[in-house]
Design an enzyme around this catalytic site. Sequence first.
Site, mmCIF file in Angstrom:
data_model
loop_
_atom_site.group_PDB
_atom_site.id
_atom_site.type_symbol
_atom_site.label_atom_id
_atom_site.label_comp_id
_atom_site.label_asym_id
_atom_site.label_seq_id
_atom_site.Cartn_x
_atom_site.Cartn_y
_atom_site.Cartn_z
ATOM 1 N N GLU A 110 0.958 -1.332 -0.192
ATOM 2 C CA GLU A 110 -0.571 0.121 -0.418
ATOM 3 C C GLU A 110 0.703 1.460 0.250
ATOM 4 O OE1 GLU A 110 -3.808 2.172 2.100
ATOM 5 O OE2 GLU A 110 -2.761 0.438 3.372
ATOM 6 N N GLU A 130 -2.616 -11.276 2.542
ATOM 7 C CA GLU A 130 -3.726 -10.811 4.515
ATOM 8 C C GLU A 130 -4.468 -12.250 4.603
ATOM 9 O OE1 GLU A 130 -2.123 -7.077 3.650
ATOM 10 O OE2 GLU A 130 -2.947 -8.594 2.838
#
Length: 256
Positions: A110, A130
Amino acid sequence: MADVEFTRDGNIARVHLNRPQGLNAITGEMDDLLFKAWTEINNDPEIWCAIVSAEGEKAFCIGADVSEGPERKVRMALAGGLTGIGGPLVALRKPLIAAVQGFCVGGGLELAMCADIIVSADTAQFGLPETRHGIIGECGVVHRAIRQLPHHIAMAMILTGERIDAATAAQYGLVNEVVPYQALADTTMKWAGKITKCAPRANYAAKAAALGRLGYPLEVALMSRFEEIEQYAESDDVRERNAASAEGRKPVWTGR
């Protein structure tokens, strides 16, 4: 030395993650330092461009430091936004370049995707691990991935946790240039040099316009007026542009 180093090189700011022993995972303290760095970059007229980089060949950043536990204080102030853990959204107005090597995963991806330009070492691996680890929240990284990568490539990364290498990332347009790790710093500075040759406030206005209507139909974007463009029209740099053109010389930008 601090785990986040903030330095200046002329009109270029450097934000450097310096926690290689932890694969540059972002602690609460580092997050606070990042937030302060982005704020200073936004507010300092002498800074025209910023570079975010990281120490060590193994990793650019693997996201939040989960070893701090569920109560960790991490907003993930990642230049253009957050992972959704809380805290204010930070929109960096200045051009940002990410210099990426090794693992660039989760919140680290990110952080890279918040940049306007990504220079990648050929050692880089990009991923969204994740769900493989049973983790999912209000993840900004998935929203950025689905916007910055082809749909099925992003969804495959999100749903499998598998990584892509630097060459594949370049193929899909995620990165601007892939170079050997030894050339990463110099190549990134070359990109910063290209940016700082431009009128800085014109760059800020262009970035604001391009990103400010990104999710809107073209017709809406074309009809929009942008405060940053109107402010630039009254700036010293516009007067310098006109004077340089009349005098047959290169303009000397001040960013004011």
